[in-house]
Design a protein around this motif. Structure first.
Motif, mmCIF file in Angstrom:
data_model
loop_
_atom_site.group_PDB
_atom_site.id
_atom_site.type_symbol
_atom_site.label_atom_id
_atom_site.label_comp_id
_atom_site.label_asym_id
_atom_site.label_seq_id
_atom_site.Cartn_x
_atom_site.Cartn_y
_atom_site.Cartn_z
ATOM 1 N N UNK A 1 -0.021 59.776 91.628
ATOM 2 C CA UNK A 1 -1.178 59.172 92.299
ATOM 3 C C UNK A 1 -0.793 58.280 93.474
ATOM 4 N N UNK A 2 0.490 57.918 93.593
ATOM 5 C CA UNK A 2 0.927 57.017 94.650
ATOM 6 C C UNK A 2 2.282 57.460 95.201
ATOM 7 N N UNK A 3 2.517 57.128 96.477
ATOM 8 C CA UNK A 3 3.807 57.361 97.100
ATOM 9 C C UNK A 3 4.150 56.186 97.998
ATOM 10 N N UNK A 4 5.441 56.012 98.290
ATOM 11 C CA UNK A 4 5.898 54.834 99.025
ATOM 12 C C UNK A 4 6.803 55.245 100.187
ATOM 13 N N UNK A 5 6.438 54.819 101.380
ATOM 14 C CA UNK A 5 7.252 54.980 102.578
ATOM 15 C C UNK A 5 7.850 53.626 102.922
ATOM 16 N N UNK A 6 9.159 53.594 103.125
ATOM 17 C CA UNK A 6 9.856 52.331 103.362
ATOM 18 C C UNK A 6 10.464 52.380 104.764
ATOM 19 N N UNK A 7 10.043 51.444 105.630
ATOM 20 C CA UNK A 7 10.495 51.400 107.018
ATOM 21 C C UNK A 7 11.387 50.181 107.259
ATOM 22 N N UNK A 8 12.219 50.303 108.286
ATOM 23 C CA UNK A 8 13.011 49.153 108.710
ATOM 24 C C UNK A 8 12.261 48.308 109.721
ATOM 25 N N UNK A 9 11.181 48.808 110.235
ATOM 26 C CA UNK A 9 10.396 48.084 111.225
ATOM 27 C C UNK A 9 8.929 48.363 110.951
ATOM 28 N N UNK A 10 8.066 47.495 111.441
ATOM 29 C CA UNK A 10 6.645 47.735 111.281
ATOM 30 C C UNK A 10 5.831 46.575 111.805
ATOM 31 N N UNK A 11 4.573 46.847 112.080
ATOM 32 C CA UNK A 11 3.683 45.804 112.588
ATOM 33 C C UNK A 11 3.077 44.972 111.464
ATOM 34 N N UNK A 12 3.143 45.451 110.238
ATOM 35 C CA UNK A 12 2.598 44.722 109.097
ATOM 36 C C UNK A 12 3.533 44.915 107.917
ATOM 37 N N UNK A 13 3.606 43.929 107.010
ATOM 38 C CA UNK A 13 4.518 44.061 105.875
ATOM 39 C C UNK A 13 4.107 45.152 104.909
ATOM 40 N N UNK B 1 2.281 62.786 101.309
ATOM 41 C CA UNK B 1 1.179 63.431 100.588
ATOM 42 C C UNK B 1 1.656 64.702 99.906
ATOM 43 N N UNK B 2 2.503 65.469 100.593
ATOM 44 C CA UNK B 2 3.062 66.688 99.993
ATOM 45 C C UNK B 2 3.927 66.345 98.787
ATOM 46 N N UNK B 3 4.742 65.297 98.893
ATOM 47 C CA UNK B 3 5.573 64.885 97.756
ATOM 48 C C UNK B 3 4.708 64.530 96.554
ATOM 49 N N UNK B 4 3.703 63.685 96.778
ATOM 50 C CA UNK B 4 2.846 63.241 95.675
ATOM 51 C C UNK B 4 2.107 64.415 95.045
ATOM 52 N N UNK B 5 1.624 65.343 95.868
ATOM 53 C CA UNK B 5 0.900 66.502 95.357
ATOM 54 C C UNK B 5 1.807 67.368 94.493
ATOM 55 N N UNK C 1 8.064 62.504 86.405
ATOM 56 C CA UNK C 1 8.109 61.674 87.619
ATOM 57 C C UNK C 1 7.100 60.537 87.535
ATOM 58 N N UNK C 2 7.538 59.341 87.925
ATOM 59 C CA UNK C 2 6.677 58.165 87.876
ATOM 60 C C UNK C 2 6.410 57.591 89.260
ATOM 61 N N UNK C 3 7.353 57.741 90.178
ATOM 62 C CA UNK C 3 7.168 57.208 91.527
ATOM 63 C C UNK C 3 8.083 57.963 92.483
ATOM 64 N N UNK C 4 7.692 57.975 93.770
ATOM 65 C CA UNK C 4 8.488 58.641 94.798
ATOM 66 C C UNK C 4 8.529 57.740 96.026
ATOM 67 N N UNK C 5 9.686 57.723 96.700
ATOM 68 C CA UNK C 5 9.845 56.899 97.900
ATOM 69 C C UNK C 5 10.666 57.659 98.929
ATOM 70 N N UNK C 6 10.400 57.375 100.191
ATOM 71 C CA UNK C 6 11.150 57.952 101.293
ATOM 72 C C UNK C 6 11.464 56.840 102.290
ATOM 73 N N UNK C 7 12.702 56.787 102.763
ATOM 74 C CA UNK C 7 13.132 55.742 103.696
ATOM 75 C C UNK C 7 13.064 56.259 105.121
ATOM 76 N N UNK C 8 12.487 55.462 106.016
ATOM 77 C CA UNK C 8 12.334 55.823 107.425
ATOM 78 C C UNK C 8 12.829 54.648 108.266
ATOM 79 N N UNK C 9 13.919 54.852 108.978
ATOM 80 C CA UNK C 9 14.495 53.734 109.728
ATOM 81 C C UNK C 9 13.668 53.345 110.938
#
Length: 411
Positions: free
Chosen positions: A345-357, A336-340, A311-319
């Motif tokens: 060393x890193x994980x990525x959460x991808x949102x459809x909305x947010x206050x910052x990019x 954090x559980x996924x990365x552990x 495994x090199x990277x993990x991502x989860x999509x959150x609308x």
């Protein structure tokens, strides 16, 4: 007829509803909130969540009730997400015509009818289909095992299987099923309904699909190329959430898209496309276990594997973000559980909305960095895919990117 117009994740509204209809809506879990209005007798408080579309409720002895839930994203953008998720390499901007409709179901019905009409302009597609039958003459192949099982040594009739060149093929059956599905739904404009009826006449000689059976599989080929777009949209119609059921004497019929699932499909498919042709592999809904005993299961939306298979990277999509002040903390714990478990060393959460990019958090005593990205669905398709490309590049490189508002320890 009572029509309740809602918008996904908008504030709740008070709607006059019979108690039977209100209770059925609450039991169906179509909406996030469906409860009697404590301040107005005969009214129910309704609030839509991430499901968009139209639902009709036939109330015995009373008027019917129609729920129309409009997505927050523009209709054209919604169809881009649907089309790209179904066929990223075959999709082209402008392939789907939605007309002037600003609600999901009318736009979907219009788009399907236009694509079906385009597919059938040269006549119905023909192909070979295998039939099984009992006959007095041999045609095609004898089904020997079936002959022995059913005829006990009798010579006639003969159990046979044969191929016939016909219009009664999977592609046409799927188009007919989608047209008939739309004709049963509430909220289809009369002009679109008339055109759908015309398409049903053109497909009248095609066998209908049986309700409850799995949708037959079709394969994209050069021969059925003119059907591709129509079949992708038909799949969206037939594969959508269909709350067709009866609660007591109350019938509910409708068509819904789950925006959570649609966004997840788009993000994971688009990421997978970015790594196509590289030495990396991608797995969607990849099953893993958090504990060594293998009892706590988890399924990250997207896991990227390197050339060696690790495994090199993990991502989860959150609308939808649930907190008005920022991203929800629960998503951070999940990542954090996924990365552990994956040793990343890193994980990525991808949102459809947010206050910052972009935001990033380094976990104390662990050194794991969790990134939170926000895709702007109001951007055009090119810009949106550009954001996915940047995310894919970052995931592949494993480089931690700082945002202006953060300082990571040791940086």
């Amino acid at each position: 007829m009572t029509v309740a117009r809602l918008t996904e994740h908008a504030p709740a509204v008070s709607v006059p509803l019979p108690d039977a209809a209100g209770r059925a809506i609450a039991a169906s879990r179509i909406l996030d909130t469906a409860a009697p209005d404590p301040y107005r007798t005969g009214h129910w408080t309704l609030r839509a969540g991430s499901k968009v579309g139209a639902v009709s409720l036939a109330v015995p002895g009373g008027d019917s009730v129609v729920l129309r839930i409009t997505p927050k994203v523009p209709i054209a953008r919604l169809f881009f997400l649907i089309g790209y998720s179904l066929d990223p390499r075959g999709w082209r901007d402008g392939d789907v015509e939605v007309g002037d409709h600003d609600e999901l179901l009318p736009a979907l019905a219009h788009a399907v009818e236009r694509q079906v009409d385009r597919a059938l302009r040269q006549g119905l597609l023909q192909g070979y289909r295998t039939f099984e039958d009992s006959a007095l003459v041999v045609r095609g192949r004898i089904r020997e095992a079936e002959q022995i099982r059913r005829r006990f040594g009798a010579v006639l009739p003969v159990e046979i299987a044969y191929d016939e060149f016909t219009t009664d093929i999977t592609e046409n059956r799927i188009l007919r099923a989608a047209v008939e599905r739309l004709l049963r739904l509430p909220g289809v404009p009369q002009d679109v309904r008339r055109r759908l009826l015309h398409q049903r006449v053109r497909l009248a000689e095609v066998s209908p699909l049986l309700r409850g059976q799995a949708l037959p599989v079709w394969h994209a080929t050069r021969l059925n190329a003119r059907y591709h777009q129509a079949l992708h949209l038909a799949r969206a119609v037939l594969g959508g959430s269909s709350p067709e059921h009866t609660t007591g004497e109350l019938r509910i019929d409708g068509f819904l898209f789950n925006m959570n699932k649609l966004f997840e499909d788009f993000v994971t498919v688009a990421l997978r496309e970015e790594y196509r042709g590289t030495d990396r592999t991608c797995r969607l809904q990849d099953p893993h276990h958090l504990d060594e005993a293998g009892e706590i299961r988890m399924k990250p939306d997207f896991v990227l594997y390197g050339p060696e298979g690790a495994p090199q990277a993990v991502a989860d999509a959150k609308y939808k973000t649930e907190k008005s002040g920022g991203y929800p903390d629960g998503d951070l714990y999940q990542m954090l559980a996924y990365c552990t478990a994956l040793g990343l060393p890193e994980g990525h959460l991808v949102y459809a909305k947010g206050n910052a990019p972009h935001a990033a958090h380094r976990v104390r005593h662990a050194g794991i960095v969790i990134h939170q990205h926000a895709l702007d669905l109001d951007r055009g398709s090119v810009g949106l895919l550009g954001e996915i490309r940047s995310l894919a590049r970052q995931m592949a490189s494993g480089v931690t990117v700082r945002s202006r508002s953060e300082q990571l320890p040791g940086g």
